[in-house]
Design a protein around this motif. Structure first.
Motif, short mmCIF file in Angstrom:
data_model
loop_
_atom_site.label_atom_id
_atom_site.label_comp_id
_atom_site.label_asym_id
_atom_site.label_seq_id
_atom_site.Cartn_x
_atom_site.Cartn_y
_atom_site.Cartn_z
N PHE A 148 1.02 -1.41 -0.08
CA PHE A 148 0.08 -0.48 -0.32
C PHE A 148 0.77 0.95 -0.36
O PHE A 148 0.68 2.06 -1.37
CB PHE A 148 -1.07 0.17 1.46
CG PHE A 148 -2.19 1.05 1.55
CD1 PHE A 148 -3.32 1.18 0.50
CD2 PHE A 148 -1.21 1.90 1.35
CE1 PHE A 148 -4.29 2.09 0.72
CE2 PHE A 148 -2.27 3.82 1.89
CZ PHE A 148 -3.77 3.45 0.95
N SER A 149 2.10 1.63 0.43
CA SER A 149 2.85 2.30 0.66
C SER A 149 3.45 2.47 -0.33
O SER A 149 3.61 3.68 -1.37
CB SER A 149 3.83 2.04 1.81
OG SER A 149 3.34 2.07 3.50
N TYR A 203 1.27 3.94 -3.43
CA TYR A 203 1.25 6.04 -2.60
C TYR A 203 2.12 6.26 -3.31
O TYR A 203 1.74 7.72 -3.72
CB TYR A 203 0.31 6.14 -1.70
CG TYR A 203 0.24 7.02 -0.74
CD1 TYR A 203 -1.33 8.12 -1.10
CD2 TYR A 203 1.32 7.28 0.09
CE1 TYR A 203 -0.60 9.38 -1.03
CE2 TYR A 203 1.06 9.27 -0.01
CZ TYR A 203 0.15 9.93 -0.04
OH TYR A 203 -0.17 11.17 0.21
N THR A 243 -3.65 13.21 -4.81
CA THR A 243 -3.50 11.74 -3.44
C THR A 243 -5.12 10.88 -3.43
O THR A 243 -4.59 9.65 -3.53
CB THR A 243 -4.07 12.77 -2.45
OG1 THR A 243 -3.34 13.50 -2.16
CG2 THR A 243 -3.72 12.35 -1.37
N MET A 244 -5.73 11.48 -3.95
CA MET A 244 -6.50 10.42 -4.40
C MET A 244 -6.56 8.75 -5.16
O MET A 244 -6.86 7.47 -4.37
CB MET A 244 -8.67 10.64 -4.31
CG MET A 244 -9.04 9.61 -3.93
SD MET A 244 -9.39 9.27 -2.94
CE MET A 244 -10.50 10.96 -1.97
N SER A 274 -3.17 8.42 -5.87
CA SER A 274 -2.83 7.48 -5.62
C SER A 274 -2.49 6.18 -4.72
O SER A 274 -2.74 5.19 -4.28
CB SER A 274 -1.41 8.53 -4.99
OG SER A 274 -0.97 9.38 -5.85
N ILE A 275 -4.16 6.85 -3.20
CA ILE A 275 -4.32 5.89 -2.70
C ILE A 275 -5.25 4.96 -3.02
O ILE A 275 -5.04 4.07 -2.35
CB ILE A 275 -5.62 6.81 -1.24
CG1 ILE A 275 -4.19 8.01 -0.76
CG2 ILE A 275 -5.81 6.01 -1.03
CD1 ILE A 275 -5.72 8.60 0.53
N LEU A 326 -12.00 3.55 1.81
CA LEU A 326 -12.50 4.31 0.44
C LEU A 326 -13.51 4.47 0.23
O LEU A 326 -13.70 5.58 -0.30
CB LEU A 326 -11.55 3.35 -0.45
CG LEU A 326 -9.58 2.95 -0.46
CD1 LEU A 326 -9.65 1.94 -1.12
CD2 LEU A 326 -8.90 3.91 -0.04
N PHE A 368 -9.58 13.84 4.68
CA PHE A 368 -8.72 11.89 5.46
C PHE A 368 -8.37 12.59 6.57
O PHE A 368 -7.55 12.04 7.41
CB PHE A 368 -7.33 12.71 4.48
CG PHE A 368 -7.17 12.50 3.32
CD1 PHE A 368 -7.48 11.23 2.56
CD2 PHE A 368 -7.66 13.47 2.28
CE1 PHE A 368 -7.53 11.44 0.62
CE2 PHE A 368 -7.46 13.49 1.53
CZ PHE A 368 -7.27 12.99 -0.05
#
Length: 743
Positions: free
Chosen positions: A102-103, A106, A116-117, A119-120, A170, A179
């Motif tokens: 996940f990291s 991202y 950002t969204m 990437s998440i 999500l 967030f």
């Protein structure tokens, strides 16, 4: 002229394309999922050589139906009891792998300049491997008996639960566009609350309903009932603010605990296959080829992140959990792809209009590439592990082996740990039930009574009486039920250190029960009056109704436990997997045509020829633990054996078995486990030979290995003397092994 609805026309195109690619990809021996995606691309709006599906709304409708049935089928294979049985190794490995991937996802998204969204969501997509692709690859390669496959399936179970949690989190982030930790924490708590509530209610009601009606259930009726239950849970999930996919998954996991799980899975397989094909074709329809060309570099980068990042992250997690280097590396290289859950996460982003249009086709492209590479990665994992073992320093390999061995012993649990765990479980389960009852009383029961039956004091009194009847058994269990009596008694004997905390725990339980009663009464009464009545009610329960509530609650609990364990009690197909070195336990079935049939174990000399020990023979309802040399092998015997991958494969070929390996995490069977004992000078078996120690008789066990002064003795001779400091590996009854250890 007869008019054909566009929905039917589109469905015909979808299934025609799926049928063609199914035949083609079967012929070229490639995963059908890829064929469906290509079929969707051909009949989608971006490709004009073939008739195209014109109604985008119908595409979304069919995709939503496909997701529901796909998640329902995954739930049938999931089972929360399997999650509870997933070993610490799979849990540590899965959580580590998901966190790292996940990291990485991202970070990769942010470095590529995405929002950002985006990437998440990318992190979520890269974190989850494909259960479907892995199961098919393992089956086609014929490696189900391999040790590392156990760990892979365990990690997949952890990933499935994490994927469901990601869908919830999500969704919340997408809707709020924020967030804040408080918002996500509330969503997670809400998810946990309804998950527990649905599971408890489902296990209590649905297996009982199916057992009561099983005589009426032919295949047609069972199919209708199963789909109806699935869609009802979908409706309920949407009603409380969750996705339809979550509801379908939950109902599937509840039905997985019933004795009819295999039958339901069998009769719904055709429906699942149909709508899964529709879903994957709809995935392909949403791909714009021009996007793939424009984003070729990000696709290559993300493919590399998946192919290299997943093996490394799994390797780290597996080594931390105590697995060997070979097992860790093979597991990691088997999980290096993304699949169906990643598509669902990508679809969620598109549906909520929070991700960019390019993210979906990019994810599908990465999945397609990694699906092709998966079989080759699995094949290469063994030779690559051998290569690493040769080139790495011997000191490193020795250190890893010692760490792996040290993590697999028996760990004693203190009475406080047992008691506190039980108190927390008791608090959590009954709090969920009581809060659910309070919610129903406030929003439905009380308004209904005062509107349709009677109002004023009579309405208030009737609400309180009905509510208390509903809550009383759970209040009693919450506040007064004796939990873990044995551990409690041991602690109570310690007057100086334990009695004070124990009394404080009991006071806390009663106080919290009063709080729940106060919440109930404040719905219809003044707060001060509610507190007084709540305290009086607890006293009444203690002195008058305690025994009756105990009996009634006992019936509820027995019904729940009976339903929960019914499938396991009727057919236990699980096997243990605790291993010293590269040896592990698995199950083989003797073919009637095998040349070994009818011969005794002495004649076969399986241990001497193959290095494999037979720990258990299952013959119908007969279980022969650690069979003697005079025992004979008969057709269809189920042999639980211990050995390395190569040893078991050689024996398997000679037995000509049909592999009945369960495709999910394996666990204890008839209490038969492989355990490590560190002998001390006080041990009753110390300074005795294996033959004279009575290990076989005391533990129904078999000594399969001994570590002594850094020397490993596999399959030790019965004349070998056991010494203080020996690390002894025994296959046998866990409880009796523990008793021997304490002795």
């Amino acid at each position: 002229m007869i008019h054909l609805p566009q929905l039917v026309t589109d469905l015909g195109l979808i299934l025609a394309a799926a049928a063609f690619t199914t035949l083609l990809f079967k012929k070229i021996k490639q995963p059908l999922v890829l064929g469906y995606i290509i079929a969707g691309l051909l009949v989608g709006p971006h490709f004009n050589f073939f008739p195209s599906v014109s109604d985008e709304a119908s595409i979304s409708t069919w995709a939503e139906i496909g997701v529901i049935f796909l998640l329902f089928s995954l739930g049938l294979e999931f089972s929360f009891k399997k999650l509870a049985k997933v070993g610490g190794a799979a849990s540590v490995t899965g959580i580590t792998e998901v966190s790292i991937m996940f990291s990485l996802g991202y970070t990769a998204g942010m470095l590529l300049g995405w929002s950002t969204m985006d990437s998440i969501f990318l992190g979520g997509m890269l974190a989850i491997s494909s259960t479907t692709i892995i199961i098919r690859a393992v089956d086609e390669l014929g490696i189900k008996h391999k040790k590392f496959v156990n760990l892979v399936f365990g990690v997949l179970i952890i990933e499935d639960l994490v994927a469901i949690l990601l869908l919830v989190v999500l969704s919340t982030m997408a809707v709020s566009r924020e967030f804040e930790g408080s918002e996500m924490l509330f969503s997670i708590l809400k998810f946990g609350f309804f998950l527990i509530l649905w599971f408890i209610g489902g296990i209590f009601l649905i297996p009982t309903f199916l057992k009561k009606t099983h005589k009426l259930m032919n295949d047609e009726t069972m199919l209708i009932v199963s789909i109806a239950l699935c869609l009802l849970m979908v409706m309920l999930a949407v009603q409380v603010g969750f996705s339809p996919a979550l509801g379908a998954f939950i109902m599937g996991s509840i039905l997985a605990e019933t004795t009819m799980a295999e039958r339901i899975e069998h009769i719904t397989k055709s429906v699942k296959d149909l709508f899964a094909a529709v879903f994957f074709v709809s995935v392909g329809m949403l791909i714009d080829p021009s996007v793939l060309i424009n984003y070729a570099i990000p696709i290559v980068i993300l493919t590399m992140v998946s192919i290299f990042g997943k093996p490394i992250s799994v390797l780290i997690g597996a080594l931390l959990s105590g697995q060997t280097l070979r097992t860790s590396l093979q597991s990691g290289m088997s999980l290096a792809q993304i699949g169906e859950f990643s598509f669902i996460i990508a679809t969620l982003g598109l549906t909520l209009n929070v991700t960019s249009s390019f993210l979906y086709p990019v994810a599908v492209a990465v999945s397609a590439i990694t699906t092709f590479t998966t079989p080759y990665m699995i094949k290469a994992s063994g030779p690559f592990a051998e290569y690493l073992e040769r080139i790495l320093p011997t000191k490193w390999i020795t250190t890893l082996n010692k760490y792996s061995s040290s993590t697999q012993g028996i760990s004693e649990t203190s009475d406080w740990k047992i008691l506190l765990k039980s108190y927390f479980t008791n608090f959590l389960i009954h709090s969920v039930i009581l809060i659910a009852i309070l919610y129903v009383v406030q929003h439905y029961l009380h308004p209904f009574i005062i509107t349709n039956i009677t109002n004023g004091i009579k309405g208030t009194g009737l609400t309180i009486i009905i509510s208390f009847i509903l809550m009383a058994p759970f209040l009693w269990a919450f506040a007064l039920r004796r939990i873990e009596k044995r551990a409690y008694a041991h602690l109570w004997l310690n007057k100086k250190y334990s009695r004070g905390p124990l009394v404080a725990l009991e006071v806390l339980r009663v106080s919290l029960a009063i709080v729940y009663l106060v919440f109930l009464l404040t719905i219809v009464l003044d707060t001060n009056l509610a507190i007084i009545i709540a305290i009086l009610t607890i006293l009444v329960v203690v002195f008058i109704f305690s025994k009756k509530l105990q009996v009634f609650y006992g019936r509820l609990e027995n019904r729940f436990l009976l339903n929960l364990n019914d499938r396991e009690n009727s057919m236990d197909k699980t096997r243990p997997n605790l291993v010293p070195w590269d040896a592990h336990l698995t199950e083989l079935i003797v073919s009637p045509e095998s040349e070994l049939v009818g011969k005794s174990l002495i004649e076969l000399a399986i241990r001497e020829r193959h290095g494999v020990n037979i720990a258990l023979i299952e013959r119908g309802n007969l279980f022969i633990a650690t069979p003697s040399g005079n025992e004979r092998i008969y057709p269809n015997d189920q042999l639980t054996v211990i050995g390395t991958d190569d040893q078991i494969a050689a024996l398997k070929a000679q037995l000509e078995v049909s592999d009945q390996y369960n495709e999910t995490i394996q666990s204890s069977k008839k209490d038969l486990e492989l355990q490590k004992i560190v002998l001390t000078s006080k041990s009753p078996v110390c300074n005795q030979t294996i033959r004279n120690s009575g290990v076989r008789e005391k533990t129904q066990g078999l000594i399969v290995g001994i570590e002594r002064l850094n020397e490993r003795i596999l399959n030790p001779d019965s004349t070998l003397t056991l010494l203080a400091g020996d690390i002894v590996w025994i296959v046998g009854n866990r409880k009796k092994i523990v008793e021997l250890l304490k002795g």
